[in-house]
Design an enzyme around this catalytic site. Structure first.
Site, PDB file in Angstrom:
ATOM      1  N   HIS A 243     106.918  48.229  26.740  1.00 59.39           N
ATOM      2  CA  HIS A 243     106.817  49.627  27.168  1.00 59.39           C
ATOM      3  C   HIS A 243     106.141  50.382  26.028  1.00 59.39           C
ATOM      4  O   HIS A 243     106.767  50.667  25.005  1.00 59.39           O
ATOM      5  CB  HIS A 243     108.220  50.176  27.450  1.00 59.39           C
ATOM      6  CG  HIS A 243     108.233  51.590  27.931  1.00 59.39           C
ATOM      7  ND1 HIS A 243     109.194  52.071  28.780  1.00 59.39           N
ATOM      8  CD2 HIS A 243     107.421  52.649  27.689  1.00 59.39           C
ATOM      9  CE1 HIS A 243     108.970  53.353  29.033  1.00 59.39           C
ATOM     10  NE2 HIS A 243     107.896  53.718  28.366  1.00 59.39           N
TER      11      HIS A 243
ATOM     12  N   GLU B 198     105.712  47.757  43.781  1.00 58.76           N
ATOM     13  CA  GLU B 198     104.668  47.310  42.872  1.00 58.76           C
ATOM     14  C   GLU B 198     104.918  45.861  42.477  1.00 58.76           C
ATOM     15  O   GLU B 198     106.024  45.344  42.619  1.00 58.76           O
ATOM     16  CB  GLU B 198     104.669  48.151  41.590  1.00 58.76           C
ATOM     17  CG  GLU B 198     104.215  49.572  41.751  1.00 58.76           C
ATOM     18  CD  GLU B 198     104.271  50.337  40.444  1.00 58.76           C
ATOM     19  OE1 GLU B 198     103.574  51.350  40.352  1.00 58.76           O
ATOM     20  OE2 GLU B 198     105.010  49.932  39.532  1.00 58.76           O
TER      21      GLU B 198
ATOM     22  N   ARG C 267     106.093  66.713  29.309  1.00 64.78           N
ATOM     23  CA  ARG C 267     107.022  67.447  28.438  1.00 64.78           C
ATOM     24  C   ARG C 267     107.032  66.791  27.069  1.00 64.78           C
ATOM     25  O   ARG C 267     106.417  65.738  26.874  1.00 64.78           O
ATOM     26  CB  ARG C 267     108.434  67.402  29.030  1.00 64.78           C
ATOM     27  CG  ARG C 267     108.897  65.970  29.322  1.00 64.78           C
ATOM     28  CD  ARG C 267     110.350  65.870  29.658  1.00 64.78           C
ATOM     29  NE  ARG C 267     110.717  64.583  30.226  1.00 64.78           N
ATOM     30  CZ  ARG C 267     110.904  63.462  29.541  1.00 64.78           C
ATOM     31  NH1 ARG C 267     110.721  63.465  28.230  1.00 64.78           N
ATOM     32  NH2 ARG C 267     111.255  62.350  30.136  1.00 64.78           N
TER      33      ARG C 267
ATOM     34  N   GLU D  41     103.821  55.990  34.317  1.00 58.85           N
ATOM     35  CA  GLU D  41     104.094  57.371  34.693  1.00 58.85           C
ATOM     36  C   GLU D  41     103.636  58.290  33.570  1.00 58.85           C
ATOM     37  O   GLU D  41     103.347  57.844  32.463  1.00 58.85           O
ATOM     38  CB  GLU D  41     105.585  57.595  34.976  1.00 58.85           C
ATOM     39  CG  GLU D  41     106.484  57.390  33.777  1.00 58.85           C
ATOM     40  CD  GLU D  41     107.951  57.615  34.103  1.00 58.85           C
ATOM     41  OE1 GLU D  41     108.250  58.163  35.178  1.00 58.85           O
ATOM     42  OE2 GLU D  41     108.802  57.252  33.273  1.00 58.85           O
TER      43      GLU D  41
ATOM     44  N   GLU E  83     102.818  56.807  29.907  1.00 50.68           N
ATOM     45  CA  GLU E  83     103.592  55.591  29.682  1.00 50.68           C
ATOM     46  C   GLU E  83     102.932  54.407  30.396  1.00 50.68           C
ATOM     47  O   GLU E  83     102.547  54.501  31.559  1.00 50.68           O
ATOM     48  CB  GLU E  83     105.027  55.791  30.178  1.00 50.68           C
ATOM     49  CG  GLU E  83     105.715  56.978  29.512  1.00 50.68           C
ATOM     50  CD  GLU E  83     107.229  56.866  29.516  1.00 50.68           C
ATOM     51  OE1 GLU E  83     107.763  55.974  30.211  1.00 50.68           O
ATOM     52  OE2 GLU E  83     107.866  57.667  28.819  1.00 50.68           O
TER      53      GLU E  83
ATOM     54  N   LYS F 166     105.518  59.883  41.905  1.00 51.57           N
ATOM     55  CA  LYS F 166     104.872  58.675  41.383  1.00 51.57           C
ATOM     56  C   LYS F 166     103.742  58.164  42.271  1.00 51.57           C
ATOM     57  O   LYS F 166     102.776  57.575  41.789  1.00 51.57           O
ATOM     58  CB  LYS F 166     105.927  57.592  41.136  1.00 51.57           C
ATOM     59  CG  LYS F 166     106.846  57.922  39.956  1.00 51.57           C
ATOM     60  CD  LYS F 166     107.834  56.799  39.693  1.00 51.57           C
ATOM     61  CE  LYS F 166     108.606  57.035  38.401  1.00 51.57           C
ATOM     62  NZ  LYS F 166     109.390  58.271  38.412  1.00 51.57           N
TER      63      LYS F 166
END
Length: 445
Positions: free
Chosen positions: A208, A200, A292, A288, A275, A116
């Site tokens: 989200h 953060e 996939r 992030e 995201e 990350k």
């Protein structure tokens, strides 16, 4: 095009990949643990190879066993699905070293987005908005305290190798930070064998919202619009939908452009998801990238009529990108049907399904590997299947979902069906008034 694909996964995603392979004329190989010998993906594949005992480390995470299965069946590609080895750069490299195509990004791309801290710096360099935070990992409690003062409370501590809420703690004031830091670090070490923690700014009342992206081997990339995944419990998604009821055309354009920048920053190849956290003022921040296919890919497929698994396979085979930037033409909602008891803090409920009747009709899709008599093992994710409803409008999609849920009969185990039935009737949900904290106050009746 590939002649034979081994699916290095289980359950509904393995069955999903097998279906598309059949349509494309590609032979399939299922791998399975001894606990999954009666699973549908084993029955529907052209070949099946047992790769070990029930524990994931002995089967679905055992690279040597999976590669041996690929070699003895002469598979020329491996589809990793999601979870397990899907974002494992070492596994992707091993596949390449053995002349077997890993259907996904390169090891370097996985590494670039898997850590990350590295991912965040890559996004900053690409001009993608990120949540304010500390550069690099926290060196200790004092560093954490000083960083929190500079950023301003509340802050959130996160594991650099994390996911699924592991190694994550929100801190509202200074006297909480020491305990939170030590707990997050211990949890991260246990879950990921990496105790690195970063900090953060904590985004309050966040949505989200993620952007589905596709990139090919020739530097092209497009986005397939957004999914709203804000209905989640302990950072685990329960309901996803597209388009987001919070989205505006202007915000979609900005987030889509940012997602494409993210792809170009690493010359991304394959299907992936960027995201974002979106605050109540519609400011958005990179969170992030998942390199996939996602569990909730079906939602996007339904609103733009696009087979993401087929596109994934074609890109891996060297085809040029066939898509463009999309705006949803329909509205789709997905409910994850898990073997969990919503009246008992969503406690897992493995066991034998004695009765199963799945819904159907116009606008209803069920992706599931379950059947009457199937035993849900206690070793893996508790998902039984995914129920997707699609319609012209969000309200119609909710009504279709409510009808479909009323037809969904599963006996023998507890499921999340009652939760979803109540959620579809909740006025705030129906109006689109929710964020990632919604379920903290939602009470089962």
């Amino acid at each position: 095009m590939f002649k034979k694909i081994l699916i290095a996964n289980r359950g509904e995603i393995a069955l999903r990949v097998i279906r598309t392979c059949k349509e494309m004329g590609i032979k399939t190989v299922a791998v399975y643990s001894t606990a999954d010998k009666d699973s549908l993906h084993v029955k529907f594949a052209d070949e099946a190879v047992c790769i070990g005992k029930p524990a994931s480390v002995d089967s679905y995470l055992n690279m040597a066993h999976i590669m041996a299965a690929a070699e003895i069946t002469n598979a020329d590609a491996v589809h990793p699905g999601y979870g397990f080895l899907a974002e494992n750069a070492k596994f992707a490299k091993i596949c390449g070293d053995h002349g077997i195509k890993f259907i996904g990004p390169t090891p370097d791309m996985i590494n670039a987005m898997g850590d990350k801290i590295t991912a965040k710096q890559t996004m900053i360099n690409a001009g993608v908005p990120v949540v304010p935070g500390v550069e690099g990992l926290l060196e200790g409690v004092e560093h954490a305290k000083n960083a929190a003062k500079e950023i301003g409370y509340p802050v959130i501590l996160k594991a650099t190798a994390g996911g699924g809420g592991k190694g994550m703690r929100v801190v509202w004031e200074e006297d909480e930070i020491e305990k939170a830091f030590e707990t997050a670090r211990t949890e991260a070490a246990a879950a990921f064998k990496n105790d690195g923690i970063y900090m953060e700014k904590f985004v309050e009342e966040p949505r989200h919202i993620e952007i589905q992206v596709v990139g090919d081997q020739y530097g092209q990339a497009c986005h397939l619009s957004e999914r709203d995944c804000s209905i989640q419990r302990r950072h685990q998604k329960l309901v996803e939908e597209s388009p987001s009821p919070f989205m505006t055309p202007e915000l979609r354009e900005k987030m889509g452009d940012a997602a494409i920048k993210a792809c170009h920053a690493i010359s991304y190849e394959g299907v992936g998801t960027i995201e974002f956290l979106v605050d109540k003022h519609r400011n958005f921040y990179f969170m992030e990238m998942n390199t996939r296919i996602q569990v909730e890919h079906c939602v996007t497929e339904e609103v733009i009529n696009y087979d993401l698994i087929k596109e994934q396979i074609k890109i891996a085979a060297g085809d040029k990108l066939s898509g463009k930037n999309y705006i949803p033409a329909m509205h789709a909602i997905e409910c994850r049907i898990n073997a969990e008891d919503p009246y008992n803090d969503f406690r897992p409920s493995p066991g034998k399904i004695t009765v199963l009747h799945q819904p159907g009709g116009h606008g209803v899709r069920v992706d599931s590997h379950a059947y009457a008599g199937y035993v849900i093992p206690p070793y893996y994710d508790s998902m039984i299947g995914k129920l997707i409803a699609v319609a012209q409008t969000r309200q119609e999609a909710i009504d279709t979902m409510s009808r479909a849920l009323s037809e969904y009969v599963i006996e023998g185990v507890k499921t999340t069906i009652p939760f979803h039935q109540q959620l579809m009737k909740n006025e705030d949900f129906r109006k689109g008034n929710f964020n990632t904290k919604f379920l903290e106050t939602f009470k089962m009746q």
